[in-house]
Scaffold this motif. Sequence first.
Motif, PDB file in Angstrom:
ATOM      1  N   THR A   1      -3.397   3.627  -2.760  1.00 33.29           N
ATOM      2  CA  THR A   1      -4.378   3.899  -1.719  1.00 33.29           C
ATOM      3  C   THR A   1      -4.871   5.333  -1.836  1.00 33.29           C
ATOM      4  OG1 THR A   1      -3.251   2.337  -0.259  1.00 33.29           O
ATOM      5  CG2 THR A   1      -4.823   3.847   0.758  1.00 33.29           C
TER       6      THR A   1
ATOM      7  N   ASN B   1      -8.103   1.163   2.433  1.00 39.51           N
ATOM      8  CA  ASN B   1      -7.643  -0.158   2.013  1.00 39.51           C
ATOM      9  C   ASN B   1      -8.676  -1.263   2.209  1.00 39.51           C
ATOM     10  OD1 ASN B   1      -4.862   0.427   1.196  1.00 39.51           O
ATOM     11  ND2 ASN B   1      -4.534   0.970   3.341  1.00 39.51           N
TER      12      ASN B   1
ATOM     13  N   ASN C   1       0.826  -1.208   0.000  1.00 40.01           N
ATOM     14  CA  ASN C   1       0.000   0.000   0.000  1.00 40.01           C
ATOM     15  C   ASN C   1       0.861   1.259   0.000  1.00 40.01           C
ATOM     16  OD1 ASN C   1      -2.418  -1.488   0.134  1.00 40.01           O
ATOM     17  ND2 ASN C   1      -2.327  -1.581   2.366  1.00 40.01           N
TER      18      ASN C   1
END
Length: 410
Positions: free
Chosen positions: A346, A351, A263
């Motif tokens: 992201t 998420n 991420n």
Amino acid sequence: MTGSSNGGACSGKGVYLKLSVLFLLSTTIYVYLYSNITMQTFAIGEVMKGTISDIQRWRDKMEGWVQMIGGGSSHSYTEYVKNTSFPYSGHNVTRPQVRKSGNNENMVKPMSKLIFLPHKNIRKSTNVSKFNVVGDKPEVLLTLFTSWPTKAEKYVCHNNTIRNWLQLKPFIQPILFTNETLLAQEAVEKGWDVLPVRKAGRGVPILKYMYKDAMEKYKSRFYAFSNGDILYSHSLLDTLNVVLNSTHIPKGKPLMVVGRRTNVQDVTSEEAISGESVYKTANIRGKIFTVWAEDYFITSANYPWKDIPEVVIGRRAYDNWLVSNARKQKHVTIDATDTLVALHQTTKAGNQEGFKADNPEYNHNLLRRMYHQLHYSAGLTSCTEYYTHHSGDKRIKVLPRKIPRSCFPV
């Protein structure tokens, strides 16, 4: 004296009452004015945000037009995009005609237009010698497809994906599944192929039909669905090349490669401009995500997608079930987390988008009706039979894994 005293007390009470009324009236007026001013300020702020967003979009469009027109280039825009790919970018791939959505209620309805910008490719070329070459053209290693609806808040994210996947050609063929006519036209103009969403559940594409359609139309060693907010680097090609030639993996068995994502918050266009910058950004700003989340499913050409339930993309439960089912069916399962960088862009949505989408329990409810027991924890990336790993000499190897007890029963 008594009468005078009572008169003073009454007079004092009257003054106190008047002051109380005046105070309440003043407070009411203040609250009313404050509320009005606050609401107007909020409204003006929202208008300004929209205006700024519009200005930014028009700025981006102008930059794209300048790049296309500037420099005295006589090439068409399609030719310009082709020049941003890897060596041998003249690889001919049939461009399918985009079908407009009809009256089928399962088809996704057309939406608004989304512009994807061209860019200059600064990524170092992949070593072509590592891959098979048929005639004067490299063999397509992976047919990689995705789908997304047009969303303003995902503009930068999807623009990054379009450019990033395009750089992987001709070894990887990117495909967008959509029934949005304008979105399809934009994707084709930028060098992607487009296929229609043949069947959907509650307006969301059904995964198995995406695989079946891609496998029917394109010839490659592997086929993969990936979420549309995932960016890749050369590590995808390197990992698949090792998997393809590994002597540890049984030949001829259906195969599935999955892995954890990395991420990165608010990925910029500059960070996504090349495979090298994606790799660097993931290592500098990225955070590896949970073993529960799987955002791509790379499968061999003989994988039996016809036997998979009609789960839809973008909703929870299907990813872990797919891996647990592959293990149950004795297919080859590989965790590529250590060697394959999958950068997740992201955004404000966070998420856990699958939990926030409409009908988040769609897949779980479908699977629960079909099976008596669901053991999702048997489908984690850490439950796969094999995993890829960088050895001491930085070469990628496929190694067998000692599967934890928590991954059973399957």
